[in-house]
Design a protein around this motif. Structure first.
Motif, PDB file in Angstrom:
ATOM      1  N   LYS A  89      -9.526 -79.532   7.280  1.00  0.00           N
ATOM      2  CA  LYS A  89     -10.568 -79.719   6.269  1.00  0.00           C
ATOM      3  C   LYS A  89     -11.936 -79.885   6.924  1.00  0.00           C
ATOM      4  O   LYS A  89     -12.949 -79.394   6.411  1.00  0.00           O
ATOM      5  CB  LYS A  89     -10.229 -80.916   5.387  1.00  0.00           C
ATOM      6  CG  LYS A  89      -9.068 -80.629   4.440  1.00  0.00           C
ATOM      7  CD  LYS A  89      -8.672 -81.860   3.644  1.00  0.00           C
ATOM      8  CE  LYS A  89      -7.588 -81.519   2.629  1.00  0.00           C
ATOM      9  NZ  LYS A  89      -7.005 -82.754   2.024  1.00  0.00           N
ATOM     10  N   TYR A  90     -11.960 -80.583   8.031  1.00  0.00           N
ATOM     11  CA  TYR A  90     -13.214 -80.746   8.773  1.00  0.00           C
ATOM     12  C   TYR A  90     -13.748 -79.387   9.213  1.00  0.00           C
ATOM     13  O   TYR A  90     -14.947 -79.100   9.107  1.00  0.00           O
ATOM     14  CB  TYR A  90     -12.971 -81.659   9.978  1.00  0.00           C
ATOM     15  CG  TYR A  90     -14.058 -81.652  11.011  1.00  0.00           C
ATOM     16  CD1 TYR A  90     -15.407 -81.775  10.661  1.00  0.00           C
ATOM     17  CD2 TYR A  90     -13.748 -81.528  12.362  1.00  0.00           C
ATOM     18  CE1 TYR A  90     -16.397 -81.779  11.630  1.00  0.00           C
ATOM     19  CE2 TYR A  90     -14.727 -81.528  13.324  1.00  0.00           C
ATOM     20  CZ  TYR A  90     -16.049 -81.651  12.954  1.00  0.00           C
ATOM     21  OH  TYR A  90     -17.031 -81.642  13.912  1.00  0.00           O
ATOM     22  N   THR A  91     -12.843 -78.526   9.685  1.00  0.00           N
ATOM     23  CA  THR A  91     -13.248 -77.196  10.141  1.00  0.00           C
ATOM     24  C   THR A  91     -13.978 -76.443   9.033  1.00  0.00           C
ATOM     25  O   THR A  91     -14.956 -75.739   9.284  1.00  0.00           O
ATOM     26  CB  THR A  91     -12.004 -76.406  10.587  1.00  0.00           C
ATOM     27  OG1 THR A  91     -11.324 -77.160  11.594  1.00  0.00           O
ATOM     28  CG2 THR A  91     -12.386 -75.050  11.151  1.00  0.00           C
ATOM     29  N   GLU A  92     -13.492 -76.624   7.814  1.00  0.00           N
ATOM     30  CA  GLU A  92     -14.076 -75.898   6.692  1.00  0.00           C
ATOM     31  C   GLU A  92     -15.533 -76.330   6.434  1.00  0.00           C
ATOM     32  O   GLU A  92     -16.426 -75.485   6.330  1.00  0.00           O
ATOM     33  CB  GLU A  92     -13.215 -76.142   5.451  1.00  0.00           C
ATOM     34  CG  GLU A  92     -13.416 -75.117   4.370  1.00  0.00           C
ATOM     35  CD  GLU A  92     -12.437 -75.312   3.212  1.00  0.00           C
ATOM     36  OE1 GLU A  92     -11.232 -75.547   3.466  1.00  0.00           O
ATOM     37  OE2 GLU A  92     -12.881 -75.229   2.063  1.00  0.00           O
ATOM     38  N   THR A  93     -15.776 -77.642   6.375  1.00  0.00           N
ATOM     39  CA  THR A  93     -17.159 -78.070   6.098  1.00  0.00           C
ATOM     40  C   THR A  93     -18.058 -77.907   7.321  1.00  0.00           C
ATOM     41  O   THR A  93     -19.259 -77.675   7.170  1.00  0.00           O
ATOM     42  CB  THR A  93     -17.230 -79.528   5.587  1.00  0.00           C
ATOM     43  OG1 THR A  93     -16.451 -80.367   6.418  1.00  0.00           O
ATOM     44  CG2 THR A  93     -16.731 -79.616   4.151  1.00  0.00           C
ATOM     45  N   LEU A  94     -17.476 -78.020   8.526  1.00  0.00           N
ATOM     46  CA  LEU A  94     -18.290 -77.754   9.712  1.00  0.00           C
ATOM     47  C   LEU A  94     -18.719 -76.288   9.711  1.00  0.00           C
ATOM     48  O   LEU A  94     -19.875 -75.962   9.995  1.00  0.00           O
ATOM     49  CB  LEU A  94     -17.518 -78.101  10.989  1.00  0.00           C
ATOM     50  CG  LEU A  94     -18.248 -77.805  12.295  1.00  0.00           C
ATOM     51  CD1 LEU A  94     -19.591 -78.529  12.371  1.00  0.00           C
ATOM     52  CD2 LEU A  94     -17.390 -78.162  13.503  1.00  0.00           C
TER      53      LEU A  94
ATOM     54  N   ALA B  73     -21.530 -75.954   7.359  1.00  0.00           N
ATOM     55  CA  ALA B  73     -22.775 -76.515   7.906  1.00  0.00           C
ATOM     56  C   ALA B  73     -23.397 -75.541   8.901  1.00  0.00           C
ATOM     57  O   ALA B  73     -24.618 -75.343   8.920  1.00  0.00           O
ATOM     58  CB  ALA B  73     -22.504 -77.867   8.573  1.00  0.00           C
TER      59      ALA B  73
END
Lengths: 336, 336
Positions: free
Chosen positions: A233-238, A241
């Motif tokens: 999930k972090y990969t997606e918002t990173l 960004a």
């Protein structure tokens, strides 16, 4: 070979599903069972040349809708098309099922009707989730939050079979995700799993740190579902960004079309849904393939081709054999 | 105010350290104690105008070298410059210490000489580690691998004080990192911590998923050191992978200099060392600031300025008061 297909799955049902099925029937030389409202499916089939193709229809008026809670919806819609399509596999009338979203519905149907392979209690979610490391499978990305060491070993076996049979990597390297490369690192569960992996006969290369996810240091990277879920999930918002930042940096230097192509590709490479949204479900006791809800006919045909391939390489049988062989080899603590 | 500075730290010691100290003494109007070989320091000081500045020297011939194991090196080098510089704080002769790498040596000296604030057993590593979310502090990124719920609460307090006093965010939001936003999500430790946070009086907004790291959903995001360490290291290699991909995509479309500027900036935004390599160490019982080993004189001067600011805002006192106040409020299970 027969593949059952939920004709009502996804954003463009039934027209794109039916067209994809027709194309797949011809290209992949498979029989197709379309499950859904008979009249609507017939109307779609009439638009195509289906001479010489093995396509039948199983009728139902019920189907799942994107956004419904799958388990809840399936209790009310006992004849939902994805449920019936999956039951055809259980009954031996089809060799595999293909669902075109909602993903939760395909997974829930597979779990309810086919179950998981013996000894694996919950579905395992994993895959090459990052576009930059297509030869790295990470497991678990899903719901296995508090894992025992032997569950992590199971993930290692699932990942190995997947890498071998699906990604055609002959002797995939397997690593445990940890906070350091040295043997004493990791939490208690990871350290216990280390010993199990070392004695498993898997091509275990020890720990990898977080670095290893980004640079694909192993073909199979094992972690519990809490960590995997957070990372994906972090990969997606990173990724989002970085796309926004790139747009700001490149405006005036590249054409808007070039910028869009660049950020679209980066989004694709950093978005879980795009990366592992398609392909066979893991550790299910039967072949069930899922495609994106937003699939058009080429993706539907591809998913049917993937289902055929999963049957041909005997993904499920290979996994069962590997699990039995490796569990026999290591001293696995009794499950709680 | 007096700041002790390890004159032998980093890649460009002593010249850049001494020059940075001279600049800081004038700009920030602080007294400086340079710790290192007296003759070499004097030779460097002679290159600058030091009239009217309060700069003294504490002599030692020993210092740590990049790549040495800090704890091991410090056992052999009992007069290592960073150790002596830190002792000046303990003895009250300096208000703060600045070390310019190796980071491990600065941390180990701070731990050995100053210790951590009461109730926090190990140093806490954290900060706004991602360049895209400068107002989001993530803790722990370091060595606290198996955390108890009350340790996670301590991290929440540390992060709140840091965000308030250091990032000037008046009422920072605090979240627990989990695999879902709903209350029942997370592993056992996270779920227990949820209750502690809810009753803490911190500005607790509940769980954030992995998405929240990339989009800065809370000012303070709490996780154990295993997860934090994995996320930060992963960010670094993912950033590198995206830089390589960008180079390939942009060659011929942008000038080599433009491409380099872009990838350099992205590297900076995704590299832990750049992001949290500087600034005060957290939860240490005294002000100790660390700067990159590759710092030149402007960064050294900046680190000295940061140390001055940490003393002025009473970072350590504020943390102690917050810890005492919040621990008195919640029912914290006894430490094992």
């Amino acid at each position: 070979m027969k593949i059952s297909v939920d004709a009502m799955g996804g954003d463009f049902a039934p027209q794109e599903i039916v067209q994809g099925a027709v194309v797949a029937a011809r290209e992949h030389r498979v029989g197709i069972i379309l499950v859904g409202p008979e009249e609507r499916i017939k109307a779609e089939l009439a638009k195509h040349d289906t001479r010489g193709l093995d396509i039948e229809i199983v009728h139902t008026d019920e189907y799942l809708i994107e956004g419904e809670h799958p388990a809840y919806a399936m209790r009310k819609k006992r004849n939902a098309s994805i449920l019936l399509a999956t039951k055809l596999v259980k009954e031996g009338r089809a060799d595999a099922v293909v669902g075109v979203g909602p993903t939760g519905g395909v997974v829930a149907s597979a779990m309810q009707v086919l179950g998981t392979v013996e000894g694996i209690g919950r579905p395992v979610v994993g895959g090459p989730f990052l576009g930059f490391t297509p030869n790295t499978v990470m497991i678990d990305l899903g719901g296995n939050v508090d894992c025992r060491p032997d569950q992590l070993l199971d993930f290692g076996i699932v990942g190995t079979v997947f890498a071998q049979k699906w990604l055609n990597i002959p002797n995939p390297t397997v690593a445990l995700l940890s906070n350091g490369a040295e043997e004493g690192k990791g939490n208690e569960v990871i350290r216990e799993a280390y010993t199990l992996f070392k004695n498993s006969g898997l091509n275990f290369i020890g720990y990898v740190e977080g670095y290893g996810i980004g640079n694909g240091q192993a073909n199979v990277i094992i972690c519990d579902g809490l960590i995997g879920n957070i990372v994906v999930k972090y990969t997606e918002t990173l990724g989002q960004a970085i796309c926004r930042w790139l747009e700001g940096k490149l405006v005036g230097k590249l054409s808007p079309a070039d910028i869009k192509a660049l950020t679209d590709e980066l989004t694709l490479k950093t978005d879980l849904a795009d990366a592992v949204g398609g392909g066979p479900l893991w550790a299910v006791n039967g072949v069930a393939c899922v495609a994106h809800g937003r699939s058009h006919w080429p993706e539907v045909a591809k998913a049917i081709g993937a289902a055929k391939r999963a049957v041909e390489v005997d993904l499920v049988g290979a996994l069962k054999r590997e699990l039995a062989a490796i569990r026999g080899k290591v001293q696995v603590p009794t499950a709680q």
